[in-house]
Design a protein around this motif. Structure first.
Motif, PDB file in Angstrom:
ATOM      1  N   SER A 348       0.823  -1.195   0.000  1.00 20.30           N
ATOM      2  CA  SER A 348       0.000   0.000   0.000  1.00 20.30           C
ATOM      3  C   SER A 348       0.865   1.257   0.000  1.00 20.30           C
ATOM      4  CB  SER A 348      -0.845   0.029   1.273  1.00 20.30           C
ATOM      5  OG  SER A 348       0.046   0.151   2.394  1.00 20.30           O
ATOM      6  N   PHE A 349       0.178   2.409  -0.035  1.00 21.91           N
ATOM      7  CA  PHE A 349       0.905   3.658   0.162  1.00 21.91           C
ATOM      8  C   PHE A 349       1.193   3.877   1.639  1.00 21.91           C
ATOM      9  CE2 PHE A 349       1.166   8.180   1.113  1.00 21.91           C
ATOM     10  CZ  PHE A 349       2.208   8.544   0.271  1.00 21.91           C
ATOM     11  N   ASN A 350       0.252   3.554   2.525  1.00 15.35           N
ATOM     12  CA  ASN A 350       0.410   3.984   3.926  1.00 15.35           C
ATOM     13  C   ASN A 350      -0.190   3.018   4.948  1.00 15.35           C
ATOM     14  OD1 ASN A 350      -2.233   4.574   3.050  1.00 15.35           O
ATOM     15  ND2 ASN A 350      -2.467   6.156   4.614  1.00 15.35           N
ATOM     16  N   GLU A 351      -0.082   1.728   4.728  1.00 11.77           N
ATOM     17  CA  GLU A 351      -0.584   0.753   5.711  1.00 11.77           C
ATOM     18  C   GLU A 351       0.526   0.405   6.691  1.00 11.77           C
ATOM     19  OE1 GLU A 351      -2.320  -0.318   7.827  1.00 11.77           O
ATOM     20  OE2 GLU A 351      -3.832  -1.594   6.862  1.00 11.77           O
ATOM     21  N   TRP A 352       0.687   1.281   7.705  1.00 13.38           N
ATOM     22  CA  TRP A 352       1.779   1.140   8.670  1.00 13.38           C
ATOM     23  C   TRP A 352       1.554  -0.024   9.635  1.00 13.38           C
ATOM     24  CZ3 TRP A 352       6.060   4.197   8.247  1.00 13.38           C
ATOM     25  CH2 TRP A 352       5.946   5.314   7.403  1.00 13.38           C
ATOM     26  N   ARG A 353       0.313  -0.456   9.823  1.00  7.84           N
ATOM     27  CA  ARG A 353       0.022  -1.487  10.824  1.00  7.84           C
ATOM     28  C   ARG A 353       0.671  -2.823  10.489  1.00  7.84           C
ATOM     29  NH1 ARG A 353      -6.401  -0.727  10.656  1.00  7.84           N
ATOM     30  NH2 ARG A 353      -5.834  -0.939   8.455  1.00  7.84           N
ATOM     31  N   VAL A 354       0.916  -3.088   9.202  1.00  9.40           N
ATOM     32  CA  VAL A 354       1.546  -4.343   8.802  1.00  9.40           C
ATOM     33  C   VAL A 354       2.833  -4.092   8.009  1.00  9.40           C
ATOM     34  CG1 VAL A 354      -0.561  -5.720   8.860  1.00  9.40           C
ATOM     35  CG2 VAL A 354       0.066  -4.496   6.758  1.00  9.40           C
ATOM     36  N   ASP A 355       3.320  -2.841   8.041  1.00 14.89           N
ATOM     37  CA  ASP A 355       4.605  -2.504   7.423  1.00 14.89           C
ATOM     38  C   ASP A 355       4.617  -2.757   5.918  1.00 14.89           C
ATOM     39  OD1 ASP A 355       7.169  -1.418   7.698  1.00 14.89           O
ATOM     40  OD2 ASP A 355       8.113  -3.398   7.783  1.00 14.89           O
ATOM     41  N   SER A 356       3.496  -2.490   5.255  1.00 13.17           N
ATOM     42  CA  SER A 356       3.444  -2.677   3.799  1.00 13.17           C
ATOM     43  C   SER A 356       3.511  -1.345   3.052  1.00 13.17           C
ATOM     44  CB  SER A 356       2.164  -3.422   3.399  1.00 13.17           C
ATOM     45  OG  SER A 356       1.031  -2.591   3.525  1.00 13.17           O
ATOM     46  N   GLN A 357       3.799  -0.247   3.747  1.00 12.88           N
ATOM     47  CA  GLN A 357       3.748   1.082   3.164  1.00 12.88           C
ATOM     48  C   GLN A 357       5.021   1.422   2.379  1.00 12.88           C
ATOM     49  OE1 GLN A 357       4.392   0.488   6.399  1.00 12.88           O
ATOM     50  NE2 GLN A 357       6.438   1.392   6.523  1.00 12.88           N
ATOM     51  N   ILE A 358       4.824   2.256   1.329  1.00 15.35           N
ATOM     52  CA  ILE A 358       5.973   2.849   0.642  1.00 15.35           C
ATOM     53  C   ILE A 358       6.121   4.310   1.030  1.00 15.35           C
ATOM     54  CG2 ILE A 358       5.811   1.276  -1.327  1.00 15.35           C
ATOM     55  CD1 ILE A 358       4.641   3.670  -2.921  1.00 15.35           C
ATOM     56  N   GLU A 359       5.215   4.824   1.846  1.00 22.36           N
ATOM     57  CA  GLU A 359       5.291   6.219   2.291  1.00 22.36           C
ATOM     58  C   GLU A 359       6.643   6.501   2.934  1.00 22.36           C
ATOM     59  OE1 GLU A 359       3.127   9.281   5.457  1.00 22.36           O
ATOM     60  OE2 GLU A 359       2.208   7.326   5.039  1.00 22.36           O
ATOM     61  N   SER A 360       7.117   7.703   2.763  1.00 21.64           N
ATOM     62  CA  SER A 360       8.403   8.122   3.314  1.00 21.64           C
ATOM     63  C   SER A 360       8.409   7.992   4.836  1.00 21.64           C
ATOM     64  CB  SER A 360       8.678   9.573   2.907  1.00 21.64           C
ATOM     65  OG  SER A 360       9.878  10.032   3.468  1.00 21.64           O
ATOM     66  N   ALA A 361       9.560   7.535   5.390  1.00 21.78           N
ATOM     67  CA  ALA A 361       9.705   7.354   6.831  1.00 21.78           C
ATOM     68  C   ALA A 361      11.016   7.959   7.305  1.00 21.78           C
ATOM     69  CB  ALA A 361       9.657   5.867   7.191  1.00 21.78           C
ATOM     70  N   GLU A 362      11.088   8.223   8.601  1.00 22.22           N
ATOM     71  CA  GLU A 362      12.327   8.770   9.163  1.00 22.22           C
ATOM     72  C   GLU A 362      13.486   7.788   9.019  1.00 22.22           C
ATOM     73  OE1 GLU A 362      11.643   9.962  13.173  1.00 22.22           O
ATOM     74  OE2 GLU A 362      10.411  11.703  12.627  1.00 22.22           O
TER      75      GLU A 362
END
Length: 380
Positions: A348-362
């Motif tokens: 996904s773009f932003n599914e942080w709950r299962v770490d499938s996101q490509i959204e930018s992170a620190e």
């Protein structure tokens, strides 16, 4: 019956090949013993990324988005967050976001919340320049009100005329979104995803879809319908709910491997073989196959006792570039299996709950945005 004979014939051929060797087979003889081929982009692929409303940012999630931890208040992120997401999508050269839409007939409050999220996207800076599409969610688009049953019930939807009519009305209502200039189209047809389409129980699915198309056509639109089927399954399993019904199919998150170690350790090769088979079979029944990729998956973030093994993310090596090796392989598998129209989903773009996101992170910056652009665009 024809499909059962196909599986039996395949099994006999496999046994024959195993026992006709002059020597004991070793690892070099295994058909899964290969590396994923790097395939340069020969065109600009059309990328759609699933945009997730996850409610509040769970404290168990250790990763921190570059925009900071954010919540969805009444289903909507802060305007500055949405604006940043659109900017990040532009950097990755993602063509459109995919938003889930629940049933106004079955759950009006949820439909309103979903609609507000789409509107927040449209009203954000840059929202008018980026495209979007809708994913009609069968699992959470239903109601248990009097006279209605969840659409995932095994009883055919025709048994519940009020719900069937509501189902059609949901799609007629979507035409208000189809009219917008930045709604995503395929061959000038609005793209609509149905998840999971395998659960759409009907006495006659082709007739059901024909009526759905007729009603939307009366509003001025031909549809390009994509049906989602459960992961790690053969395309024939629910053929009666897809063939002569949808224009394309995809499998849900393949990175959700369950508790199967083989799927983890041989993931790239198994998905590659699976998708080649899907594409070949669906071509024979005039259905496109759309690959759906993810940079990782981890059930243990919210469920530390889970027996499901984490997959992907940072599995490739120590350097920043090596961290994305898993995702790069997945991108190459997708290019190999993509349809002629170049459609590819990112989940996904932003599914942080299962770490499938490509959204930018620190922690990893814009790494996955950059890889997405580099792998799928001619001029990255």
């Amino acid at each position: 019956m024809k499909r059962h004979f196909t599986y039996i014939a395949f099994g006999l051929c496999l046994l024959t090949s195993l026992f006709s060797c002059d020597k004991d087979p070793g690892i070099d003889d295994n058909f899964l013993n290969y590396k994923i081929e790097k395939i340069p982009a020969t065109k600009d692929y059309t990328l759609g990324a699933f945009y997730i409303n996850y409610g509040n940012f769970n404290p168990a999630i250790l990763e921190v988005p570059s925009v900071g931890k954010y919540n969805f208040t009444n289903g909507v992120p802060a305007p500055a967050v949405m604006a940043s997401h659109i900017q990040q999508a532009a950097k990755a050269k993602i063509n459109y976001f995919i938003f889930s839409l629940r049933s106004a007939n079955g759950n009006l409050s949820s439909y309103t919340q979903d609609s507000l999220l789409v509107r927040s996207f449209l009203n954000a800076p840059g929202g008018g320049d980026m495209h979007f599409a809708l994913s009609y969610n069968l699992n959470i688009g239903s109601s248990t009100a009097a006279g209605q049953l969840p659409i995932t019930n095994t009883a055919p939807i025709e048994n519940f005329p009020s719900y069937l009519e509501g189902f059609y009305k949901d799609f007629e209502r979507m035409t208000n979104f189809f009219k917008l200039p930045n709604y995503q189209k395929v061959n000038d047809k609005p793209l609509i995803i149905i998840t999971p389409a395998q659960n759409l129980s009907s006495k006659d699915n082709p007739a059901l879809y024909a009526e759905l198309r007729r009603r939307v056509k009366a509003k001025g639109f031909d549809l390009y319908i994509v049906g989602m089927q459960d992961r790690w399954s053969p395309p024939q399993r629910f053929y009666f709910r897809f063939e002569k019904c949808v224009d394309a199919m995809y499998e849900s998150k393949m990175v959700d491997t369950g508790d199967s170690p083989d799927r983890v350790y041989l993931f790239p090769q198994l998905v590659d073989q699976n998708w080649q088979y899907w594409k070949s079979y669906l071509k024979g029944v005039n259905i496109d196959f759309i690959p759906s990729i993810s940079p990782g998956f981890n059930y243990t973030i919210l469920n530390p006792s889970s027996k499901n093994l984490p997959l992907g993310r940072n599995a490739g090596g120590a350097s920043e570039d090596e961290k994305a090796n898993f995702y790069r392989d997945f991108c190459n598998i997708a290019k190999k299996s993509a349809p002629d129209n170049g459609l590819i989903f990112i989940d996904s773009f932003n599914e942080w709950r299962v770490d499938s996101q490509i959204e930018s992170a620190e922690s990893y910056g814009d790494l996955y945005l950059d890889v997405t652009r580099q792998e799928f665009k001619l001029n990255p």
